[in-house]
Write a protein that holds these residues in place. Structure first.
Motif: not given
Length: 294
Positions: A1-11, A36-39, A60-72
């Motif tokens: 899996m390719e990610e743009t960050k390797d820090d544990s919080p992002f993982k 997986f593209v980080e956003r 509400e669930d879609l709003r929470d999703f966007y407040l976590t990541t702007d797209g997937f």
């Protein structure tokens, strides 16, 4: 899996967003190039601006999703003959790309030119809704439709607000699939339910067509039977759209190993008794020997 960050919080965030599906994909035979593209999270002002512009309240669930990541975006391929063939694709558009499916009417369009609203013929307007399958959306002001995923040109997954009124803020929404023939198919009542469906089906090609009366194409059925036989419905029906499919027990590593040519057994030479005539029993039960003529 390719990610743009390797820090544990992002993982941890990526693992939570993908529900651990990346590890499952990487363990499957032939799967390669899982990406997986980080956003970054969307800003609250962007969500408020979207709601004001479109006169709709985000679920509400879609709003929470966007407040976590702007797209997937999560994609994966299969290695065939030392070449990676794209297969799976999971996409949720960002807030900026959550655009209305029906653009405003242009002032330069022809006065008698047909529009999508002309497709609201009798089959759509007279269909009665139910709790299982609500009334279909309309291509006019009665519905406000926003594209969540373009499905690679095989249709569109849409966030739909139905029974809308001019100037009134719409609040109730559900998720629908618009196929290539511009016919609507109900998917889920909430974004969370659709998100789980997308993850469960691994983003396989045309997986949304498993919830239509005609199902996916034969090629898509082959991918589904190979990589997701339990949830990819090869034989959908209107009465039981989520019925179980037969389990695929094929193991490519064992089935296509090749085999050695089996030698044909030689015929046994005939025995003397069969060549010269077998002994026959006479009337008295004794053996009657065959005579040979010199």
């Amino acid at each position: 899996m390719e990610e743009t960050k390797d820090d544990s919080p992002f993982k941890c965030v990526a693992e939570r967003l993908t529900l651990g599906i990346t590890r499952i994909l990487e363990s499957m035979p032939g799967v390669a190039d899982v990406r997986f593209v980080e956003r970054e999270p969307a800003e609250k002002r962007c969500l408020l601006s979207w709601e004001q512009k479109n006169t709709c309240i985000l679920p509400e669930d879609l709003r929470d999703f966007y407040l976590t990541t702007d797209g997937f975006t999560l994609t994966w391929s299969v290695k065939l003959d030392n070449e990676c063939v794209p297969v799976g694709c999971m996409v949720i558009n960002s807030v900026a790309r959550l655009r209305p499916l029906l653009p405003p009417i242009s002032l330069f369009s022809l006065p008698n030119a047909p529009t999508l609203a002309d497709l609201d013929w009798e089959r759509n307007s007279t269909e009665s809704g139910s709790e299982v399958c609500p009334a279909v959306p309309h291509f006019d002001a009665q519905s406000r439709i926003f594209e969540l995923d373009s499905c690679g040109g095989n249709g569109k997954v849409c966030l739909v607000y139905r029974n809308c009124s001019q100037g009134v803020v719409a609040q109730q929404s559900d998720i629908w699939f618009l196929d290539r023939s511009l016919y609507w198919h109900y998917l889920t009542p909430t974004f969370t339910s659709y998100y789980r469906l997308m993850i469960t089906h691994l983003g396989l090609p045309e997986w949304q067509y498993a919830f239509t009366p005609y199902g996916p194409s034969p090629q898509a059925k082959q991918w589904g039977s190979l990589y997701q036989p339990l949830t990819f419905h090869c034989e959908p029906s209107s009465t039981d759209p989520v019925g179980e499919a037969p389990i695929n027990t094929l193991d490519p590593t064992k089935a296509f190993k090749g085999r050695s040519k089996v030698a044909t057994p030689k015929k046994k030479p005939p025995t003397p008794s069969s060549a010269g005539g077998s002994a026959a029993k006479g009337p008295g039960g004794g053996a009657k020997h065959a005579t040979t003529r010199r």
